[in-house]
Scaffold this motif. Structure first.
Motif, PDB file in Angstrom:
ATOM      1  N   PRO A  22       0.628   5.785  -0.444  1.00 25.78           N
ATOM      2  CA  PRO A  22      -0.292   6.926  -0.420  1.00 25.78           C
ATOM      3  C   PRO A  22      -0.499   7.511  -1.811  1.00 25.78           C
ATOM      4  O   PRO A  22       0.285   7.268  -2.740  1.00 25.78           O
ATOM      5  CB  PRO A  22       0.425   7.923   0.494  1.00 25.78           C
ATOM      6  N   ALA A  23      -1.531   8.301  -1.943  1.00 26.76           N
ATOM      7  CA  ALA A  23      -1.829   8.950  -3.224  1.00 26.76           C
ATOM      8  C   ALA A  23      -0.702   9.877  -3.658  1.00 26.76           C
ATOM      9  O   ALA A  23      -0.544  10.150  -4.848  1.00 26.76           O
ATOM     10  CB  ALA A  23      -3.142   9.724  -3.118  1.00 26.76           C
ATOM     11  N   THR A  24       0.092  10.361  -2.710  1.00 25.04           N
ATOM     12  CA  THR A  24       1.186  11.288  -3.011  1.00 25.04           C
ATOM     13  C   THR A  24       2.511  10.577  -3.306  1.00 25.04           C
ATOM     14  O   THR A  24       3.532  11.238  -3.468  1.00 25.04           O
ATOM     15  CB  THR A  24       1.392  12.237  -1.827  1.00 25.04           C
ATOM     16  N   GLU A  68      -7.674  18.899   6.866  1.00 26.65           N
ATOM     17  CA  GLU A  68      -7.652  17.447   6.847  1.00 26.65           C
ATOM     18  C   GLU A  68      -9.021  16.911   7.226  1.00 26.65           C
ATOM     19  O   GLU A  68      -9.967  17.681   7.489  1.00 26.65           O
ATOM     20  CB  GLU A  68      -6.549  16.906   7.773  1.00 26.65           C
ATOM     21  N   GLU A  87       0.849  -1.198   0.000  1.00 26.36           N
ATOM     22  CA  GLU A  87       0.000   0.000   0.000  1.00 26.36           C
ATOM     23  C   GLU A  87       0.878   1.239   0.000  1.00 26.36           C
ATOM     24  O   GLU A  87       1.862   1.328   0.744  1.00 26.36           O
ATOM     25  CB  GLU A  87      -0.925  -0.004   1.223  1.00 26.36           C
ATOM     26  N   CYS A  98      -3.669   4.369  -1.859  1.00 21.47           N
ATOM     27  CA  CYS A  98      -4.688   4.669  -0.845  1.00 21.47           C
ATOM     28  C   CYS A  98      -4.989   6.160  -0.829  1.00 21.47           C
ATOM     29  O   CYS A  98      -4.097   6.984  -1.038  1.00 21.47           O
ATOM     30  CB  CYS A  98      -4.209   4.238   0.537  1.00 21.47           C
ATOM     31  N   GLU A  99      -6.226   6.493  -0.564  1.00 22.71           N
ATOM     32  CA  GLU A  99      -6.614   7.886  -0.456  1.00 22.71           C
ATOM     33  C   GLU A  99      -5.999   8.506   0.801  1.00 22.71           C
ATOM     34  O   GLU A  99      -5.667   7.823   1.765  1.00 22.71           O
ATOM     35  CB  GLU A  99      -8.133   8.023  -0.407  1.00 22.71           C
ATOM     36  N   GLU A 100      -5.877   9.833   0.775  1.00 24.33           N
ATOM     37  CA  GLU A 100      -5.374  10.557   1.942  1.00 24.33           C
ATOM     38  C   GLU A 100      -6.485  10.698   2.986  1.00 24.33           C
ATOM     39  O   GLU A 100      -7.647  10.816   2.622  1.00 24.33           O
ATOM     40  CB  GLU A 100      -4.883  11.938   1.518  1.00 24.33           C
TER      41      GLU A 100
END
Length: 381
Positions: free
Chosen positions: A105-107, A324, A103, A126-128
């Motif tokens: 992160p999106a970034t 956030e 997995e 994975c989305e933030e």
């Protein structure tokens, strides 16, 4: 940081820039480095420059020396050590640990994503936020955010003192013999935040029509008899957590329309705050503010290329990032105990001016706990 999943999670980022990397490691590292969770154990891989400091200060389960890991990876992958970068290290860990479904992160950097795919590593973006647990704040985190808001309030109070002391000179305000500008007032605010151990970026000091663009930081002379929005969201240097507070001021004489606008925004904020409680939909909190505006005749609409009225959400989560999870808007996500959110309704009409009032609360089972504190007096003759 333990994980119920046997899958691996990897980040490659600077923890000074990535809230997820800092949340995992608890230590600021200026350059990107590899970190994550493998088989329930958190880790960081750093070079010799950072190794001793990160071992002493971080909260991860294991800290690995980059140079040693590169040598081990090079031997297993049968490539030169100088060719071992972040993608190769992840490939090495996946093979060594027989890890599945990596997995990221999106970034995650696209270059390394492509290399990992070419190596045959299965990747799941994975989305933030990458660590969803960030949305629920501990008591220690709440205290850190409260300190951030204390810095925000100190900055706004410093601006208030300048506005009180300023003199009206025709269509301008003067302070200590010079024209008072947004830039000068912002400097006062930012310096005050710095004295409280916080760094403020892009502080908003916007008056008149400028303030009708909610993220316009403001520039040029501040004028009497105009509403001035001051929004301060500094980051505490020691902890990484932010404050976020907004107040609206006016130096001079307020018109009936300006007074009604400010009064309505404050009533809308109180209505939204009254609905904050664990289990309540965030959309329900947003609706409370909208209902006040609608009842008082404040219409949200598009005028040509511009939008007027209530043109943003009622609030957002606050923590290691200024914006956030969760969002307090039309989204139906339910608030949970431990969420820290802003409540900041606003109205924006160029012919009147703009007003936004913002405070921060932590959601509790019974309602809310205030994490910011400052008065709401807004007119200075």
């Amino acid at each position: 940081m333990k994980s119920k999943s046997s899958h691996a999670r990897f980040l490659y980022a600077s923890s000074e820039q990535s809230a997820d990397a800092f949340y995992l490691t608890g230590v600021f590292v200026p350059d990107p480095f590899l970190c994550g969770v493998m088989k329930g154990r958190s880790f960081a891989v750093v070079n010799r420059l950072e190794y001793s400091r990160v071992r002493a200060l971080s909260k991860v389960d294991a800290v690995y020396l980059l140079e040693a890991e590169q040598s081990a990876a090079a031997e297993q992958l049968r490539i030169p050590a100088h060719a071992v970068g972040p993608a190769e290290l992840i490939h090495y860990y996946v093979r060594k640990g027989r890890l599945r479904d990596v997995e990221i992160p999106a970034t995650f950097p696209a270059f390394y994503y492509a290399k990992l795919q070419s190596f045959g590593v299965s990747l799941t973006p994975c989305e933030e936020p990458f660590f969803a647990a960030r949305a629920i704040k501990s008591d220690n985190e709440a205290r850190a955010i409260r300190a951030g808001n204390a810095a925000s309030a100190a900055g706004i109070r410093a601006a208030e003192q300048v506005l009180r002391s300023a003199q009206i000179d025709g269509k301008r305000l003067k302070y200590q013999g010079s024209t008072l500008t947004a830039e000068r007032l912002r400097q006062v605010i930012d310096q005050t935040c710095l004295s409280k151990g916080a760094v403020a970026h892009n502080t908003i000091v916007a008056g008149g029509a400028q303030a009708c663009d909610p993220h316009e930081v403001g520039h040029g002379p501040l004028r009497p008899n105009e509403l001035i929005i001051i929004d301060v969201f500094p980051r505490i240097s020691r902890t990484g957590y932010h404050g976020d507070m907004t107040r609206t001021f006016l130096k001079g004489k307020a018109s009936d329309a300006q007074s009604a606008l400010v009064d309505t925004v404050r009533i809308a904020q109180l209505a939204a705050l009254a609905r904050v409680k664990s289990g309540v939909s965030a959309a329900n909190v947003h609706k409370a503010a909208c209902e006040v505006f609608a009842k008082r005749g404040y219409v949200t609409e598009r005028r040509g290329d511009d939008f007027v009225g209530f043109i943003h959400s009622t609030g957002h989560g606050l923590g290691l990032e200024v914006h956030e999870a969760p969002r307090v808007s039309t989204h139906t996500e339910r608030l949970r105990k431990g969420h820290v959110i802003t409540i900041e309704p606003g109205l924006y009409y160029p012919e009147i001016g703009a007003c936004r009032i913002e405070d921060v609360v932590r959601v509790t089972a019974a309602g809310r706990e205030a994490l910011s504190s400052m008065h709401y007096r807004w007119r200075f003759d």
